[in-house]
Design a protein around this motif. Structure first.
Motif, PDB file in Angstrom:
ATOM      1  N   ALA A   1       0.833  -1.200   0.000  1.00 41.60           N
ATOM      2  CA  ALA A   1       0.000   0.000   0.000  1.00 41.60           C
ATOM      3  C   ALA A   1       0.862   1.243   0.000  1.00 41.60           C
ATOM      4  N   GLY A   2       0.267   2.352  -0.474  1.00 42.17           N
ATOM      5  CA  GLY A   2       0.988   3.609  -0.529  1.00 42.17           C
ATOM      6  C   GLY A   2       0.571   4.603   0.530  1.00 42.17           C
ATOM      7  N   ASP A   3      -0.406   4.247   1.362  1.00 44.16           N
ATOM      8  CA  ASP A   3      -0.818   5.130   2.454  1.00 44.16           C
ATOM      9  C   ASP A   3      -1.491   4.315   3.547  1.00 44.16           C
ATOM     10  N   GLY A   4      -1.760   4.960   4.681  1.00 50.60           N
ATOM     11  CA  GLY A   4      -2.286   4.257   5.832  1.00 50.60           C
ATOM     12  C   GLY A   4      -3.674   3.691   5.621  1.00 50.60           C
ATOM     13  N   ARG A   5      -4.551   4.463   5.008  1.00 51.09           N
ATOM     14  CA  ARG A   5      -5.923   3.983   4.799  1.00 51.09           C
ATOM     15  C   ARG A   5      -5.935   2.738   3.916  1.00 51.09           C
ATOM     16  N   ALA A   6      -5.145   2.778   2.844  1.00 50.15           N
ATOM     17  CA  ALA A   6      -5.064   1.607   1.968  1.00 50.15           C
ATOM     18  C   ALA A   6      -4.486   0.408   2.699  1.00 50.15           C
ATOM     19  N   ALA A   7      -3.520   0.658   3.593  1.00 49.24           N
ATOM     20  CA  ALA A   7      -2.929  -0.428   4.364  1.00 49.24           C
ATOM     21  C   ALA A   7      -3.981  -1.111   5.228  1.00 49.24           C
ATOM     22  N   VAL A   8      -4.832  -0.321   5.869  1.00 47.06           N
ATOM     23  CA  VAL A   8      -5.884  -0.894   6.720  1.00 47.06           C
ATOM     24  C   VAL A   8      -6.870  -1.690   5.881  1.00 47.06           C
ATOM     25  N   GLU A   9      -7.286  -1.140   4.742  1.00 46.80           N
ATOM     26  CA  GLU A   9      -8.232  -1.839   3.868  1.00 46.80           C
ATOM     27  C   GLU A   9      -7.659  -3.167   3.381  1.00 46.80           C
ATOM     28  N   LEU A  10      -6.392  -3.159   2.992  1.00 47.76           N
ATOM     29  CA  LEU A  10      -5.757  -4.384   2.514  1.00 47.76           C
ATOM     30  C   LEU A  10      -5.572  -5.389   3.654  1.00 47.76           C
ATOM     31  N   ALA A  11      -5.301  -4.884   4.857  1.00 47.07           N
ATOM     32  CA  ALA A  11      -5.159  -5.780   6.004  1.00 47.07           C
ATOM     33  C   ALA A  11      -6.480  -6.483   6.305  1.00 47.07           C
ATOM     34  N   LEU A  12      -7.586  -5.771   6.189  1.00 49.96           N
ATOM     35  CA  LEU A  12      -8.895  -6.388   6.412  1.00 49.96           C
ATOM     36  C   LEU A  12      -9.185  -7.435   5.341  1.00 49.96           C
ATOM     37  N   GLN A  13      -8.652  -7.216   4.141  1.00 49.56           N
ATOM     38  CA  GLN A  13      -8.896  -8.151   3.037  1.00 49.56           C
ATOM     39  C   GLN A  13      -7.996  -9.376   3.108  1.00 49.56           C
ATOM     40  N   TYR A  14      -6.695  -9.153   3.387  1.00 51.86           N
ATOM     41  CA  TYR A  14      -5.716 -10.248   3.302  1.00 51.86           C
ATOM     42  C   TYR A  14      -5.316 -10.841   4.655  1.00 51.86           C
ATOM     43  N   ARG A  15      -5.652 -10.161   5.749  1.00 53.20           N
ATOM     44  CA  ARG A  15      -5.332 -10.647   7.093  1.00 53.20           C
ATOM     45  C   ARG A  15      -3.866 -11.067   7.216  1.00 53.20           C
ATOM     46  N   PRO A  16      -2.934 -10.155   6.992  1.00 56.21           N
ATOM     47  CA  PRO A  16      -1.508 -10.502   7.080  1.00 56.21           C
ATOM     48  C   PRO A  16      -1.094 -10.790   8.516  1.00 56.21           C
ATOM     49  N   ASP A  17      -0.012 -11.552   8.659  1.00 60.47           N
ATOM     50  CA  ASP A  17       0.557 -11.783   9.987  1.00 60.47           C
ATOM     51  C   ASP A  17       1.304 -10.547  10.472  1.00 60.47           C
ATOM     52  N   VAL A  18       1.918  -9.830   9.517  1.00 59.13           N
ATOM     53  CA  VAL A  18       2.747  -8.670   9.854  1.00 59.13           C
ATOM     54  C   VAL A  18       2.446  -7.530   8.885  1.00 59.13           C
ATOM     55  N   ALA A  19       2.319  -6.324   9.413  1.00 59.74           N
ATOM     56  CA  ALA A  19       2.215  -5.119   8.591  1.00 59.74           C
ATOM     57  C   ALA A  19       3.442  -4.256   8.852  1.00 59.74           C
ATOM     58  N   ILE A  20       4.171  -3.931   7.793  1.00 64.77           N
ATOM     59  CA  ILE A  20       5.348  -3.069   7.896  1.00 64.77           C
ATOM     60  C   ILE A  20       4.942  -1.678   7.435  1.00 64.77           C
ATOM     61  N   LEU A  21       5.046  -0.698   8.323  1.00 63.57           N
ATOM     62  CA  LEU A  21       4.538   0.647   8.038  1.00 63.57           C
ATOM     63  C   LEU A  21       5.639   1.690   8.072  1.00 63.57           C
ATOM     64  N   ASP A  22       5.617   2.588   7.077  1.00 68.91           N
ATOM     65  CA  ASP A  22       6.407   3.804   7.146  1.00 68.91           C
ATOM     66  C   ASP A  22       5.645   4.794   8.027  1.00 68.91           C
ATOM     67  N   VAL A  23       6.324   5.772   8.571  1.00 71.13           N
ATOM     68  CA  VAL A  23       5.670   6.742   9.452  1.00 71.13           C
ATOM     69  C   VAL A  23       4.998   7.848   8.666  1.00 71.13           C
ATOM     70  N   GLU A  24       5.715   8.463   7.741  1.00 69.03           N
ATOM     71  CA  GLU A  24       5.216   9.649   7.065  1.00 69.03           C
ATOM     72  C   GLU A  24       4.546   9.265   5.748  1.00 69.03           C
ATOM     73  N   MET A  25       3.271   8.885   5.841  1.00 71.28           N
ATOM     74  CA  MET A  25       2.481   8.578   4.658  1.00 71.28           C
ATOM     75  C   MET A  25       1.270   9.503   4.625  1.00 71.28           C
ATOM     76  N   PRO A  26       0.755   9.813   3.435  1.00 73.06           N
ATOM     77  CA  PRO A  26      -0.392  10.739   3.335  1.00 73.06           C
ATOM     78  C   PRO A  26      -1.669  10.109   3.874  1.00 73.06           C
ATOM     79  N   GLY A  27      -2.620  10.976   4.253  1.00 75.74           N
ATOM     80  CA  GLY A  27      -3.951  10.516   4.604  1.00 75.74           C
ATOM     81  C   GLY A  27      -4.243  10.473   6.083  1.00 75.74           C
ATOM     82  N   GLN A  28      -3.373   9.852   6.871  1.00 74.28           N
ATOM     83  CA  GLN A  28      -3.591   9.761   8.310  1.00 74.28           C
ATOM     84  C   GLN A  28      -2.278   9.437   8.989  1.00 74.28           C
ATOM     85  N   THR A  29      -2.232   9.652  10.293  1.00 71.59           N
ATOM     86  CA  THR A  29      -0.993   9.415  11.015  1.00 71.59           C
ATOM     87  C   THR A  29      -0.748   7.921  11.175  1.00 71.59           C
TER      88      THR A  29
END
Length: 225
Positions: A37-65
């Motif tokens: 994903a390229g931002d936090g909101r997309a990361a959450v949506e994809l996590a709900l879809q794919y149920r990953p074991d691990v999410a690796i997140l950058d800090v400074e992404m657009p959309g939300q903290t």
């Protein structure tokens, strides 16, 4: 790739970096990159879809903290462990992320092996936290004065080995104790010193005269509890 591979989601708004990280992780037989994903909101949506074991997140992404993203992941996909991978690691941010229950906070200068270890450490289901932060962040962290008796004699002994850049296994062998006992001592040391990494613990102990100040110059900046 094994059937029980660790399912990973990668979120970073820099396309080249995101692709490079995904390609790097895909070389590991026990890691399966299921989404990016390229931002936090997309990361959450994809996590709900794919149920990953691990999410690796950058800090400074657009959309939300990133803290909002971690909170939403905790709520929507509670089994997903979160690892922060960023160039921005101010002490207050590190602490805020730890308070959210992240499984790792890694500066992007950390070795590839450190990230792989952090990902694999989530498989055990315990509360292990992998830390690797920049020296600038450690130097910016306030040091709370502590008396020489703040740590037990055994904890001081463990920290002395840490200052000599010895691994948990080496410390266990030198002290004639189990590696799990070393980890328990380290967790207690980190709690008492409010430290975020091995070198942070050594520096704070040196500043409080718990360890000789010279010891602070030989420790490794990474910590795996």
């Amino acid at each position: 790739m094994t059937s029980d591979a660790i399912r990973v989601l990668v979120a970073d708004d820099h396309t080249i970096l995101r692709h490079a990280l995904c390609d790097s992780l895909r070389r590991e037989a026990d890691i399966d990159v299921v989404a990016a994903a390229g931002d936090g909101r997309a990361a959450v949506e994809l996590a709900l879809q794919y149920r990953p074991d691990v999410a690796i997140l950058d800090v400074e992404m657009p959309g939300q903290t990133v803290l909002t993203t971690v909170a939403q992941l905790n709520e929507g996909s509670p089994h997903t462990r979160t690892i922060i991978l960023t160039m921005y690691d101010a002490p207050d941010l590190v602490q805020a992320c730890l308070d959210q229950g992240v499984s790792g906070f890694l500066h992007k200068s950390a070795a590839r092996g450190t990230l792989l270890s952090a990902i694999r450490a989530t498989r055990g289901g315990d509360q292990q936290v992998t830390m690797s932060v920049s020296r600038q962040s450690l130097q910016a962290a306030p040091v709370k004065p502590l008396g020489p008796g703040a740590l037990s004699a055994r904890e001081v002994e463990v920290l002395g080995h840490v200052a000599a850049a010895r691994s948990n296994r080496q410390i266990a062998k030198a002290m004639g104790i189990a590696e799990g006992t070393v980890k328990r001592h380290l967790r207690n040391i980190f709690d008492k010193l409010q430290a975020v990494s091995r070198i942070d613990a050594v520096n704070k102990a040196a500043a409080s005269a718990i360890l000789p100040s010279a010891a602070a110059h030989s420790s490794d900046p990474e910590y795996t509890a």
